[in-house]
Design a protein around this motif. Structure first.
Motif, PDB file in Angstrom:
ATOM      1  N   VAL A   2       0.835  -1.204   0.000  1.00  0.00           N
ATOM      2  CA  VAL A   2       0.000   0.000   0.000  1.00  0.00           C
ATOM      3  C   VAL A   2       0.872   1.256   0.000  1.00  0.00           C
ATOM      4  CG1 VAL A   2      -1.708   1.302   1.305  1.00  0.00           C
ATOM      5  CG2 VAL A   2      -1.904  -1.187   1.144  1.00  0.00           C
ATOM      6  N   ASN A   3       1.920   1.211   0.782  1.00  0.00           N
ATOM      7  CA  ASN A   3       2.831   2.352   0.825  1.00  0.00           C
ATOM      8  C   ASN A   3       3.503   2.581  -0.521  1.00  0.00           C
ATOM      9  OD1 ASN A   3       2.282   2.849   3.517  1.00  0.00           O
ATOM     10  ND2 ASN A   3       3.914   1.472   4.236  1.00  0.00           N
ATOM     11  N   TYR A   4       3.815   1.475  -1.233  1.00  0.00           N
ATOM     12  CA  TYR A   4       4.449   1.622  -2.545  1.00  0.00           C
ATOM     13  C   TYR A   4       3.503   2.316  -3.522  1.00  0.00           C
ATOM     14  CZ  TYR A   4       6.186   0.517  -7.164  1.00  0.00           C
ATOM     15  OH  TYR A   4       6.597   0.630  -8.464  1.00  0.00           O
ATOM     16  N   ARG A   6       1.024   4.272  -2.804  1.00  0.00           N
ATOM     17  CA  ARG A   6       0.865   5.664  -2.387  1.00  0.00           C
ATOM     18  C   ARG A   6       2.047   6.508  -2.869  1.00  0.00           C
ATOM     19  NH1 ARG A   6       0.376   4.907   2.786  1.00  0.00           N
ATOM     20  NH2 ARG A   6      -1.891   4.751   2.792  1.00  0.00           N
ATOM     21  N   TRP A   7       3.265   5.947  -2.718  1.00  0.00           N
ATOM     22  CA  TRP A   7       4.467   6.649  -3.195  1.00  0.00           C
ATOM     23  C   TRP A   7       4.446   6.793  -4.709  1.00  0.00           C
ATOM     24  CZ3 TRP A   7       8.078   4.463  -6.528  1.00  0.00           C
ATOM     25  CH2 TRP A   7       9.208   5.230  -6.781  1.00  0.00           C
ATOM     26  N   THR A  10       1.898   9.413  -5.771  1.00  0.00           N
ATOM     27  CA  THR A  10       2.374  10.730  -5.348  1.00  0.00           C
ATOM     28  C   THR A  10       3.465  11.241  -6.277  1.00  0.00           C
ATOM     29  OG1 THR A  10       1.900  10.186  -3.048  1.00  0.00           O
ATOM     30  CG2 THR A  10       3.378  12.038  -3.443  1.00  0.00           C
TER      31      THR A  10
END
Length: 307
Positions: A2-4, A6-7, A10
């Motif tokens: 999920v963080n990937y 989001r990055w 962005t």
């Protein structure tokens, strides 16, 4: 994960990120996953007429894999030695071509990365790339002419008195192995070149200053560092050689049937797509297993190859 994502969104923005993600998903699903899934499904089907699809005869079966192992019911041998022999010969030949390319390409890649400088390095890269502007089929026919009975190798050998009669390089499969080795040589050189080029030259100079001989520097410093590039090159050369079709058809001798030619015959001459799918799927799985074993043997992870 999920963080990937989001990055990723962005960094690239919602619109561009969606386009990039869509393109990758299209490539993976439509061009890779779906064809293999259809082929896998076909491999478990009988060779039915179109009007029999969906009837009681349209069932899942292992008959095509059984045929590869044991042949037809009329076969009196214990196994289908003809097809299994072709399969085994293809795998061994692909391993041989991979090892041969590695032996040739490693010193070339090292010279390009750490010895040649400036214009010479660029000239070497161009001299490797330009011949590949010629179509693969034309290059294969050129090899057939060179290795033919009246080709330049036979003519030169006889003029120098090395042999009296033309040597049949085609029947001996020498032309085939030479053509396959040349066909994929760039796929071996450039991954190794990229890996060695990123190695800090100060490490090599420090090893020389400490009195280490050249072979120990390669064994203990360069090769361990370049292992991902070496594995990447070996993987691509092995997979493409095992799946080659044009070069074996043009350069192969009468007794050098390639397994991909057998698959081609089943699809286009025997019109037996389920059996052709089973043969192709077995080749695919065998190649993947061998590549995974090589990666485990050299202790290289998939992420390191992708760098």
């Amino acid at each position: 994960m999920v963080n990937y994502f989001r990055w990723f969104f962005t960094k690239n923005g919602l619109v561009l990120g969606s386009i990039l993600m869509g393109a990758v998903a299209f490539w993976c699903i439509v061009m890779i996953i779906l064809p293999q899934m259809f082929m896998l499904d076909y491999s478990f089907r009988l060779n039915l007429a179109p009007h029999e699809y969906g009837t009681a005869k349209d069932v899942l079966t292992l008959e095509n894999y059984h045929y590869l192992l044991y042949g037809s019911s009329a076969n009196t041998d214990s196994f289908n030695f003809q097809d299994l022999g072709v399969f085994w010969r293809t795998i061994v030949a692909a391993l041989f071509v991979t090892a041969f390319d590695l032996a040739i390409c490693y010193p070339i890649a090292f010279y390009m990365a750490k010895v040649a400088q400036g214009g010479l390095s660029r000239l070497l890269v161009l001299s490797l790339i330009v011949p590949y502007w010629v179509n693969e089929i034309l290059r294969a026919f050129a090899f057939r002419i060179i290795f033919g009975a009246s080709g330049i190798i036979n003519e030169t050998g006889m003029d120098l008195g090395l042999w009296d009669q033309p040597i049949d390089f085609i029947r001996a499969d020498i032309a085939l192995y030479a053509g396959l080795s040349y066909a994929y040589i760039l796929l071996m050189i450039f991954p190794i070149y990229n890996a060695i080029e990123s190695l800090d030259t100060n490490q090599l100079e420090a090893a020389r200053d400490l009195g280490s001989p050249w072979w120990r520097i390669h064994w203990r410093v360069i090769i361990p560092y370049a292992k991902p590039g070496i594995t990447s090159g070996c993987t691509m050369v092995f997979m493409l050689t095992a799946g080659a079709l044009a070069a074996p058809q043009i350069l192969g001798g009468p007794s050098s049937l390639w397994f991909t030619q057998r698959v081609y015959e089943l699809f286009n001459k025997a019109i037996h797509w389920p059996r052709g799918s089973a043969y192709a799927f077995v080749l695919l799985v065998a190649c993947i297993v061998i590549v995974m074993l090589l990666m485990r043997l050299f202790k290289v992870r998939l992420g390191e190859i992708a760098r």
